[in-house]
Structure formats: C-alpha cells, structure tokens
Design an enzyme around this catalytic site. Structure first.
Site, PDB file in Angstrom:
ATOM      1  N   ASP A  39     -22.032  -5.888   3.227  1.00  0.00           N
ATOM      2  CA  ASP A  39     -21.393  -5.149   2.133  1.00  0.00           C
ATOM      3  C   ASP A  39     -22.413  -4.197   1.531  1.00  0.00           C
ATOM      4  O   ASP A  39     -23.616  -4.458   1.588  1.00  0.00           O
ATOM      5  CB  ASP A  39     -20.871  -6.121   1.063  1.00  0.00           C
ATOM      6  CG  ASP A  39     -19.717  -5.531   0.285  1.00  0.00           C
ATOM      7  OD1 ASP A  39     -18.571  -5.956   0.515  1.00  0.00           O
ATOM      8  OD2 ASP A  39     -19.958  -4.614  -0.534  1.00  0.00           O
ATOM      9  N   THR A 131      -5.637  -2.566   6.760  1.00  0.00           N
ATOM     10  CA  THR A 131      -4.277  -2.016   6.870  1.00  0.00           C
ATOM     11  C   THR A 131      -4.368  -0.501   6.771  1.00  0.00           C
ATOM     12  O   THR A 131      -4.852   0.021   5.760  1.00  0.00           O
ATOM     13  CB  THR A 131      -3.400  -2.570   5.737  1.00  0.00           C
ATOM     14  OG1 THR A 131      -3.404  -3.986   5.834  1.00  0.00           O
ATOM     15  CG2 THR A 131      -1.974  -2.054   5.837  1.00  0.00           C
ATOM     16  N   GLU A 165      -2.575 -14.124   0.142  1.00  0.00           N
ATOM     17  CA  GLU A 165      -3.481 -14.632  -0.888  1.00  0.00           C
ATOM     18  C   GLU A 165      -3.006 -16.026  -1.271  1.00  0.00           C
ATOM     19  O   GLU A 165      -1.807 -16.300  -1.293  1.00  0.00           O
ATOM     20  CB  GLU A 165      -3.486 -13.694  -2.097  1.00  0.00           C
ATOM     21  CG  GLU A 165      -4.104 -12.354  -1.766  1.00  0.00           C
ATOM     22  CD  GLU A 165      -4.395 -11.500  -2.990  1.00  0.00           C
ATOM     23  OE1 GLU A 165      -4.394 -12.010  -4.115  1.00  0.00           O
ATOM     24  OE2 GLU A 165      -4.628 -10.296  -2.794  1.00  0.00           O
ATOM     25  N   GLY A 270       4.604  -7.760  -6.364  1.00  0.00           N
ATOM     26  CA  GLY A 270       3.447  -6.985  -6.813  1.00  0.00           C
ATOM     27  C   GLY A 270       2.289  -7.279  -5.890  1.00  0.00           C
ATOM     28  O   GLY A 270       2.481  -7.652  -4.736  1.00  0.00           O
ATOM     29  N   CYS A 273      -0.959  -5.464  -1.871  1.00  0.00           N
ATOM     30  CA  CYS A 273      -0.513  -5.111  -0.515  1.00  0.00           C
ATOM     31  C   CYS A 273       0.889  -4.521  -0.467  1.00  0.00           C
ATOM     32  O   CYS A 273       1.051  -3.348  -0.141  1.00  0.00           O
ATOM     33  CB  CYS A 273      -0.597  -6.343   0.384  1.00  0.00           C
ATOM     34  SG  CYS A 273      -2.258  -7.021   0.470  1.00  0.00           S
ATOM     35  N   LYS A 276       1.569  -1.040  -2.388  1.00  0.00           N
ATOM     36  CA  LYS A 276       0.816   0.114  -1.875  1.00  0.00           C
ATOM     37  C   LYS A 276       1.163   0.376  -0.404  1.00  0.00           C
ATOM     38  O   LYS A 276       1.180   1.523   0.038  1.00  0.00           O
ATOM     39  CB  LYS A 276      -0.695  -0.071  -2.058  1.00  0.00           C
ATOM     40  CG  LYS A 276      -1.352  -1.004  -1.070  1.00  0.00           C
ATOM     41  CD  LYS A 276      -2.754  -0.566  -0.690  1.00  0.00           C
ATOM     42  CE  LYS A 276      -3.476  -1.638   0.097  1.00  0.00           C
ATOM     43  NZ  LYS A 276      -3.482  -1.544   1.526  1.00  0.00           N
TER      44      LYS A 276
HETATM   45  C1  UGA Z   1       1.431 -10.075   1.696  1.00  0.00           C
HETATM   46  C2  UGA Z   1       2.052 -10.580   3.007  1.00  0.00           C
HETATM   47  O1  UGA Z   1       2.918 -11.693   2.732  1.00  0.00           O
HETATM   48  C3  UGA Z   1       0.958 -11.016   3.981  1.00  0.00           C
HETATM   49  O2  UGA Z   1       1.528 -11.423   5.206  1.00  0.00           O
HETATM   50  C4  UGA Z   1       0.008  -9.829   4.197  1.00  0.00           C
HETATM   51  O3  UGA Z   1      -1.058 -10.177   5.072  1.00  0.00           O
HETATM   52  C5  UGA Z   1      -0.575  -9.410   2.853  1.00  0.00           C
HETATM   53  O4  UGA Z   1       0.506  -9.033   1.975  1.00  0.00           O
HETATM   54  C6  UGA Z   1      -1.485  -8.250   3.103  1.00  0.00           C
HETATM   55  O5  UGA Z   1      -0.994  -7.189   3.492  1.00  0.00           O
HETATM   56  O6  UGA Z   1      -2.698  -8.425   3.039  1.00  0.00           O
HETATM   57  P1  UGA Z   1       0.424 -11.292  -0.464  1.00  0.00           P
HETATM   58  O7  UGA Z   1       0.214  -9.928  -1.042  1.00  0.00           O
HETATM   59  O8  UGA Z   1      -0.670 -12.307  -0.558  1.00  0.00           O
HETATM   60  O9  UGA Z   1       0.768 -11.192   1.095  1.00  0.00           O
HETATM   61  O10 UGA Z   1       1.689 -11.874  -1.212  1.00  0.00           O
HETATM   62  P2  UGA Z   1       3.136 -12.429  -0.814  1.00  0.00           P
HETATM   63  O11 UGA Z   1       3.081 -13.885  -0.678  1.00  0.00           O
HETATM   64  O12 UGA Z   1       3.723 -11.643   0.286  1.00  0.00           O
HETATM   65  O13 UGA Z   1       3.921 -12.093  -2.168  1.00  0.00           O
HETATM   66  C7  UGA Z   1       4.070 -10.722  -2.572  1.00  0.00           C
HETATM   67  C8  UGA Z   1       4.877 -10.614  -3.839  1.00  0.00           C
HETATM   68  O14 UGA Z   1       6.242 -10.872  -3.580  1.00  0.00           O
HETATM   69  C9  UGA Z   1       4.476 -11.563  -4.970  1.00  0.00           C
HETATM   70  O15 UGA Z   1       4.421 -10.819  -6.175  1.00  0.00           O
HETATM   71  C10 UGA Z   1       5.601 -12.578  -5.004  1.00  0.00           C
HETATM   72  O16 UGA Z   1       5.806 -13.109  -6.281  1.00  0.00           O
HETATM   73  C11 UGA Z   1       6.780 -11.711  -4.587  1.00  0.00           C
HETATM   74  N1  UGA Z   1       7.912 -12.481  -4.007  1.00  0.00           N
HETATM   75  C12 UGA Z   1       7.741 -13.191  -2.868  1.00  0.00           C
HETATM   76  C13 UGA Z   1       9.151 -12.436  -4.627  1.00  0.00           C
HETATM   77  O17 UGA Z   1       9.342 -11.781  -5.673  1.00  0.00           O
HETATM   78  N2  UGA Z   1      10.199 -13.126  -4.071  1.00  0.00           N
HETATM   79  C14 UGA Z   1      10.061 -13.847  -2.935  1.00  0.00           C
HETATM   80  O18 UGA Z   1      11.060 -14.444  -2.465  1.00  0.00           O
HETATM   81  C15 UGA Z   1       8.799 -13.880  -2.318  1.00  0.00           C
END
Ligand code: UGA
Length: 450
Positions: A39, A131, A165, A270, A273, A276
């Site tokens: 880093d 990404t 996450e 939110g 990932c 954006k």
């Molecule tokens: C997301 C993807 O799920 C991963 O597969 C991907 O690798 C990652 O982005 C990335 O691009 O690095 P993450 O951002 O950790 O992962 O979060 P998610 O678990 O996908 O949740 C995203 C948002 O959706 C959260 O705010 C969650 O509260 C919301 N959500 C999720 C809902 O509002 N409803 C749902 O049914 C599921």
C-alpha cells in the site's frame, strides 16, 4: 483447512490493502502462499502489520494476526521488493465514484498497474480484482506491455471478486464461483494452481475473456440492486392500495426461478458497491453509445433513493409534520449489519435529513458511530441503545442489526417519551408493538401478518 501450494506459484503480492486487498492477502496466506500486501500509505502498513484494521470485518483481524505472526504475511510500501519476488500480483485498489460524476475513478487502478509493471523484474502474472468498467483489462494489458521491462514476461488476467462485507473471509475462502478472464491457457493454469483448493471442492470455474469477466461483476451487482428495487417498487404500490410486501416477497420467492433472497423491502440498498456500480455501468455503456441498454438502472437507482425520502416522510407523518426539536432515535446507520461502513448508507441519509429539518436526532449503531461522526459531526451519537431511545418521541430502525431485530416493546416502553416506531427494515413483529400501544409503521406493509 488443507494447505496446498502449486509447484509454480509460491509468492503472491496484493496491491492495495483496503477492504478487498486486506481480505485477499490474509486469505491467500491462509491457503498457504507467502504473501506481501502493498500500500502507498505507511500508516496503514504499520497498523495492518499489527492486525489493526481501519474497518470492521468479522474474523479478518484474527486471520491477519495469525499469518503475520506465522511469517506467511507481511505488508510493505515497497513495490520494487515485490516486483522482484512475487509470481502473481493481485491488483485490489479501489474504483470509487468519480467526484462530481457517475463514472468510476480509474486513477488508482491505472497508477497501481503501471507502477507495478515498472517494478516487476521477474516473470509474473498480474491479476486484476478491482471492479472496473468493461474494456479496462484490454486497456491495462496495453499499458503493461508499454511499461514493463522488455526482458520480463508479464501478462494480465481478470478475476473479479464477489465478497460481501461482513462475510469477506468466508466468501474469499469458499467462493460460490471463480471467474477468470485470460488471453491464454498458461495464465489460466497459473490461476488454477492458485485456486486449487477451491477447485478441489468443485467450485464452478468460469474461464472466459476479459470483457465477460469484467461484465460478470457489474452484472451481478446490477441484478442484486434491481431485485431490491423491484420489491421496493411493489412496496410503493402496497403502500397505496393496501397489502403486505413481506407476504408478497415470500410468495414469489417460493418460485425457485425467482428465489427469496434480496427481496427484503425497506429503506433500500447502500454501501460502497451497489450504488456506485450501477451508476458506473450506465456511464460506461453511454460512452459506448448504448445508454438505452442500461437505462432501467436509473429507475432502479431512483426507486432506491425514494425509499429514503419515504422513510423521512413517514417520520414527518408520525410526528404530525412537526419534527423541530423532537427527539428521534435512529437505530443503525451502517449500510447493513456486521459492517462499520456508512458509505451511501440509507440509515445515515435518513438521520441527516431529519437532523437538517431540525429534529433532535440521536444515533446509535453498534459499529458505525465513528465513521458517521466524521461525515456528520453535529449529530448526536450515543454509545448505547438505551441512551439513544431515552426520551425519544420516535424510534426509527434503519439497519437490521441482531440487537435491533430482537427488540421487544418491553425493552423500550418505559424509556421513550412517546411510543412510536418506524421499522424501515421490516424485521419487527407488528402485533407485538401494536398490542403494547405503539404507533407502528413499516414500509410497504399496510395489513401486516405475523
Ligand atoms: C455487494 C454484493 O452482494 C457482493 O457480491 C459484491 O462482491 C460487493 O457488493 C462488491 O461489489 O464488492 P455488499 O456491498 O457487501 O456486497 O452488500 P450486500 O450484502 O449486497 O447489501 C447491499 C445493500 O442492499 C445493503 O444496504 C442491504 O441492506 C441492502 N439489501 C440487501 C436490501 O435492502 N434488501 C435485501 O433484500 C438485501
């Protein structure tokens, strides 16, 4: 865990030690490789070496400490050192939303790649994990060819990451699929040896070209975002005509072609990932003259952002349109549980809007207070749930931490001033709260059932 290192790949570097890079480095060490995380930030290197992470990720500090102590993992700012040493270099730097725009900021990826190519003095494979907009890998391959030492054999593969996450270690060590974009079988074989353990478990292996590998990543996130906004769009309908969005999601989710996951309606998605990535994808296809193809993602984004406004509007309705000076407890301001990440967080957005409208907002989050306070220092942050809810005229649940999901009216009855709650994640049992005399509101649930 069985440790297995191929005869050819022994030393691995990971460029960028943020969320993705720190996790990948620790997991590569767990798989038995010698790993160096690189880093540009010396402070980060010092704290990572001690296993101190600038973010919350269950299990990761322990894994880092284990391999730093065991000698398999170390961190450095010295790119020349890894350039002369590693067989495989993973690029795991960030591609944030560009300031003042919707595209991806490629500065970090471009700089890391060219600096690395310049530093490499031993034949190696560079593997992109960040990404990126489609077309990036081909462009970087040209950059590498222009920059590298002429006598060194250096090529590029693209291997997107799908970790969530909160489950980063698990997702990295036991991925549900591996996607590899290469230009030749030798590079693919190198990656097969890197991921031998996952292949032994029959993890699906998708070998493809650069463009497909890049697109798989953004397509997956766009699909997940669309699924959430799909159910939230129906929540807008049930809010108007009556009906229960949770029952609707359960019912369509029984169809295995649809599936129940990511159909939880509420305040929306939110994080660093999904938001954006859908914006960067639209920007990229527009550059390619294909803006119509991904236009629906603008609607996905709008539906999602409307959920935040709806939650704020419900708060106003619940408080008879007068929020000024009213104490509102906001429970959960990370974008999801098991994280301290507040980037593009729906809960924090709701809290900030109510604060700006003059409400006396009291935030409590098990992990996110410190990050949120950096963005909105004037809002009140409480160390305990108890402090946040005491004297509240309204409680809003915005992130479904276990600690909130298991709340009962008895926990709060005698602490709040007025029994009003908005469950913006649809996780509480309406009857329990209504029976205890609470004004209880969820999103998209007009006639809730148990
Ligand atoms: C997301 C993807 O799920 C991963 O597969 C991907 O690798 C990652 O982005 C990335 O691009 O690095 P993450 O951002 O950790 O992962 O979060 P998610 O678990 O996908 O949740 C995203 C948002 O959706 C959260 O705010 C969650 O509260 C919301 N959500 C999720 C809902 O509002 N409803 C749902 O049914 C599921």
């Amino acid at each position: 865990m069985m440790v297995r290192v191929s005869a050819t790949v022994e030393n691995v570097s990971v460029i960028g030690t943020g969320y993705l890079g720190a996790t990948h480095a620790a997991c590569m060490a767990e798989l038995g490789f010698n790993v160096v995380g690189v880093d540009i930030d010396p402070e980060k290197i010092t704290s990572l070496s001690a296993g101190d992470l600038p973010f919350h990720e269950p299990g990761l500090p322990e894994l880092i400490r284990k391999h730093v102590t065991g000698g398999k993992l170390r961190f450095t700012t010295n790119l020349d050192e890894v350039g002369a040493w590693a067989d495989v270099h993973f690029i795991a730097v960030g591609t944030p939303q560009v300031r003042g725009g919707t595209g991806a900021d490629m500065t970090y990826v471009d700089t890391a790649t060219t600096d690395l190519a310049r530093a490499i003095t031993k034949d190696a494979l560079i593997v992109g994990k960040s990404t990126v907009p489609v077309g990036t890998a081909a462009r970087l391959a040209d950059l590498i060819a222009e920059t590298k030492h002429p006598e060194v054999n250096l090529s590029l593969a693209w291997n997107p990451e799908f970790l969530r996450e909160g489950f980063a270690v698990e997702d990295t060590l036991t991925p549900d699929r591996l996607v590899i974009g290469t230009t030749n079988t030798h590079d693919e074989d190198t990656l097969r040896s890197v991921y031998a353990e996952a292949l032994d478990r029959d993890t699906p292996w998708i070998s493809t070209d650069y463009q497909t590998a890049e697109l798989v990543k953004v397509a997956a996130n766009a699909f997940l975002a669309t699924k959430i906004s799909f159910i939230n769009a129906f929540a807008e309908v049930t809010e108007t005509v009556g009906g229960d969005i949770t029952t609707l999601a359960d019912a369509i989710g029984h169809d295995t072609r649809i599936g129940r996951k990511f159909l939880n309606a509420g305040v929306g998605f939110g994080g660093g990932c999904l938001p954006k990535d859908i914006r960067a994808l639209q920007t990229r296809v527009a550059e390619l003259g294909l803006d119509h193809s991904m236009r629906f993602l603008d609607e996905v984004d709008q539906i999602n952002l409307r959920r935040r406004k709806k939650t704020v509007a419900l708060a106003f309705d619940t408080l008879d349109q007068d929020v000024i000076g009213k104490k509102i407890a906001v429970l959960g301001i990370t974008f999801k549980p098991l994280s301290d990440d507040v980037r593009d967080s729906p809960g924090l957005d709701v809290a900030a809007r109510l604060f700006n409208a003059g409400a006396d907002v009291a935030i409590y989050d098990p992990q996110g207070n410190h990050n949120a306070a950096k963005r909105y220092p004037r809002i009140t942050y409480n160390d305990t749930l108890n402090e946040a809810v005491t004297g509240a005229e309204l409680v809003i649940l915005t992130t479904e931490w276990d600690e909130f999901k298991t709340l009962t009216p008895e926990d709060l009855n005698h602490k709040v001033t007025t029994r009003r709650i908005i469950d913006a994640r649809n996780v509480l049992n309406p009857h329990h709260w209504e029976n205890a005399g609470w004004t209880f509101t969820q999103l998209g649930r007009q006639s809730p059932h148990d």
